[in-house]
Design an enzyme around this catalytic site. Structure first.
Site, PDB file in Angstrom:
ATOM      1  N   GLU A  33      28.692  30.502  14.857  1.00 38.98           N
ATOM      2  CA  GLU A  33      28.279  29.160  14.415  1.00 38.98           C
ATOM      3  C   GLU A  33      29.415  28.474  13.664  1.00 38.98           C
ATOM      4  OE1 GLU A  33      25.755  27.581  16.043  1.00 38.98           O
ATOM      5  OE2 GLU A  33      24.485  29.232  15.342  1.00 38.98           O
ATOM      6  N   THR A  35      32.141  27.824  14.791  1.00 42.60           N
ATOM      7  CA  THR A  35      33.405  28.421  15.234  1.00 42.60           C
ATOM      8  C   THR A  35      34.019  27.605  16.357  1.00 42.60           C
ATOM      9  OG1 THR A  35      31.989  29.851  16.546  1.00 42.60           O
ATOM     10  CG2 THR A  35      32.992  30.831  14.609  1.00 42.60           C
ATOM     11  N   ALA A 119      16.564  19.623  15.815  1.00 41.29           N
ATOM     12  CA  ALA A 119      16.071  20.984  15.628  1.00 41.29           C
ATOM     13  C   ALA A 119      17.160  22.037  15.800  1.00 41.29           C
ATOM     14  CB  ALA A 119      14.935  21.258  16.606  1.00 41.29           C
ATOM     15  N   LEU A 121      18.855  22.496  18.576  1.00 39.16           N
ATOM     16  CA  LEU A 121      18.793  23.031  19.940  1.00 39.16           C
ATOM     17  C   LEU A 121      19.539  22.137  20.930  1.00 39.16           C
ATOM     18  CD1 LEU A 121      15.031  24.162  20.050  1.00 39.16           C
ATOM     19  CD2 LEU A 121      17.036  25.584  19.577  1.00 39.16           C
ATOM     20  N   SER A 123      19.605  18.724  21.633  1.00 39.71           N
ATOM     21  CA  SER A 123      18.945  17.706  22.457  1.00 39.71           C
ATOM     22  C   SER A 123      19.955  16.647  22.888  1.00 39.71           C
ATOM     23  CB  SER A 123      17.807  17.059  21.685  1.00 39.71           C
ATOM     24  OG  SER A 123      18.301  16.409  20.535  1.00 39.71           O
ATOM     25  N   GLU A 156      30.565  12.095  22.529  1.00 36.20           N
ATOM     26  CA  GLU A 156      29.933  12.366  21.233  1.00 36.20           C
ATOM     27  C   GLU A 156      30.924  12.127  20.080  1.00 36.20           C
ATOM     28  OE1 GLU A 156      26.936  15.014  21.306  1.00 36.20           O
ATOM     29  OE2 GLU A 156      26.736  15.141  19.148  1.00 36.20           O
ATOM     30  N   ASP A 168      27.878  22.973  22.740  1.00 41.50           N
ATOM     31  CA  ASP A 168      26.597  22.499  23.269  1.00 41.50           C
ATOM     32  C   ASP A 168      26.754  21.922  24.669  1.00 41.50           C
ATOM     33  OD1 ASP A 168      26.020  23.152  20.694  1.00 41.50           O
ATOM     34  OD2 ASP A 168      25.593  21.108  20.027  1.00 41.50           O
TER      35      ASP A 168
HETATM   36  C1  GLA Z   1      26.378  21.599  16.518  1.00 45.68           C
HETATM   37  C2  GLA Z   1      27.617  21.125  17.253  1.00 45.68           C
HETATM   38  C3  GLA Z   1      28.353  22.292  17.916  1.00 45.68           C
HETATM   39  C4  GLA Z   1      28.584  23.436  16.938  1.00 45.68           C
HETATM   40  C5  GLA Z   1      27.298  23.773  16.189  1.00 45.68           C
HETATM   41  C6  GLA Z   1      27.527  24.781  15.100  1.00 45.68           C
HETATM   42  O1  GLA Z   1      25.438  22.059  17.423  1.00 45.68           O
HETATM   43  O2  GLA Z   1      27.273  20.186  18.239  1.00 45.68           O
HETATM   44  O3  GLA Z   1      29.567  21.831  18.455  1.00 45.68           O
HETATM   45  O4  GLA Z   1      29.628  23.134  16.060  1.00 45.68           O
HETATM   46  O5  GLA Z   1      26.716  22.618  15.595  1.00 45.68           O
HETATM   47  O6  GLA Z   1      27.921  25.998  15.635  1.00 45.68           O
END
Ligand code: GLA
Length: 381
Positions: A33, A35, A119, A121, A123, A156, A168
């Site tokens: 996370e 990272t 959340a 996840l 979205s 983004e 993501d």
């Molecule tokens: C969000 C970001 C990702 C990542 C996570 C944390 O989801 O969109 O790029 O940095 O936080 O691991």
């Protein structure tokens, strides 16, 4: 997801059948996370929850998108302008594609998502990649998942203004059914890593939602960049635990704790992929629980509800380990659980969480889904 409802809504709004339906999934991250923007490693699975979009091509340069949850948005591909709200994601995607030289056709469509927003996840990545698929289909360009993920990240970062990493978008584009994906966020190399035999990944939604996390997220990113500059490397990925230990005393707080999280989390993520390779659920679970402590104490991105949920999960005999997942501050946690006890585990954890918070949680299994795709009806060129 009720595809029929989306198609019906399309017919009602546009008076015709959609020509195609596309989808892109959300994700849950097993470990790794914060990272990704440090050029490190992540280990997510694509969720069985996704954004679905039924659409048809338009002959002009307009996009008319109706979200069943968020309302209607219209924009012109030849005059993209920044605004507010959910349409900034599809707009940003159009902008990034155009910046990269793609010639885009307009489309009209109805979309719906069962990935909850705020959340943890992803979205927004699901919305971005579904929009990207729509443009690829109507404009007739080939689908290169990694390139599309990069462009969605650019949307983004540069259009929406959230300085997120690549995780993501990459997992939403490249997810593999039945598997987690180890992603090297520097090279974008990916490797399928199935979860250990006899275990299940359980997503545990606290039903709290992050609102102001954008500023906190960008701040964490800045602190990591400062720490990398201190070590004289391009990114914290290049700092080993030994190199960190040798000089951490010279680093000011909070950069020291932030860097300790990232450096140790990278090591844990690589170790987790190795543990999965030898089917070692105990070791993987242990690493997940250590990751939670690191996020709670060093990176400071957990919340009381997330800590409660993780604690309730870890207290169950059938749980190998648990941690919060995603950007943090609210949203979901994830647990590795003996498959045979998933039902009982979920009931007990939900009861404890409900008792302690008065909130109704949602727990469900994630097995790993395929990445963004055309569900049916490829357009004829
Ligand atoms: C969000 C970001 C990702 C990542 C996570 C944390 O989801 O969109 O790029 O940095 O936080 O691991």
């Amino acid at each position: 997801m009720d595809l029929a409802a989306i198609v019906t809504a399309f017919k009602e709004r546009f008076g015709a059948e959609p020509e195609t339906v596309v989808q892109a999934p959300g994700r849950v991250n097993l470990i790794g996370e914060h990272t990704d923007y440090n050029d490190g490693f992540v280990l997510p699975l694509a969720l069985e929850r996704a954004t679905y979009l039924a659409l048809r091509r338009r002959t002009d340069e307009r996009v008319v998108a109706v979200s069943l949850e968020k309302g209607e948005a219209t924009f012109d591909l030849s005059a993209l302008q920044k605004g507010e709200g959910w349409a900034e994601y599809p707009k940003g995607v159009a902008w990034a594609l155009q910046q990269d030289g793609f010639k885009l056709s307009g489309w009209e469509g109805v979309l719906s998502s069962d990935v909850p927003s705020g959340a943890g996840l992803s979205s927004s990545a699901a919305l971005e990649l579904a929009t990207m698929q729509a443009f690829a289909v109507v404009s007739g360009f080939p689908w290169d998942p990694k390139r599309m993920a990069r462009l969605a990240q650019r949307a983004e970062n540069e259009w929406v203004g959230a300085m997120t990493g690549i995780m993501d978008q990459l997992i939403s584009a490249c997810g593999e059914e039945g598997s987690a994906l180890l992603i090297d966020c520097r090279s974008l190399e990916t490797k399928n890593v199935p979860v250990p035999e006899g275990t299940a990944v359980v997503v545990m939604d606290t039903t709290t939602r992050h609102r102001h996390a954008g500023g906190e997220y960008n701040e964490r990113r800045r602190q990591c960049e400062e720490a990398a500059a201190f070590f004289g490397v391009p990114a914290l990925r290049d700092v080993s635990m030994a190199a960190f230990g040798a000089r951490e005393g010279e680093l000011a707080e909070p950069a020291r704790r932030r860097a300790r999280h990232v450096v140790s989390e990278n090591a844990r993520t690589e170790a987790a992929a190795e543990a999965m390779g030898r089917d070692d659920a105990e070791a993987l679970g242990q690493l997940m629980s250590e990751s939670h402590m690191s996020m709670r104490d060093d990176f400071e991105i957990s919340s009381p509800e997330l800590d409660l949920m993780v604690g309730a999960a870890q207290a169950q005999a059938s749980c190998y380990g648990a941690r919060m997942t995603g950007g943090g501050f609210a949203g979901c946690a994830v647990a590795l659980v003996q498959e045979a006890d998933v039902g009982g585990f979920s009931e007990r954890v939900a009861a404890q969480y409900r008792e302690a918070t008065g909130l109704e949680p949602a727990l469900y299994i994630c097995r790993g889904a395929a990445g963004a795709s055309v569900v049916w009806g490829q357009l004829q060129k």
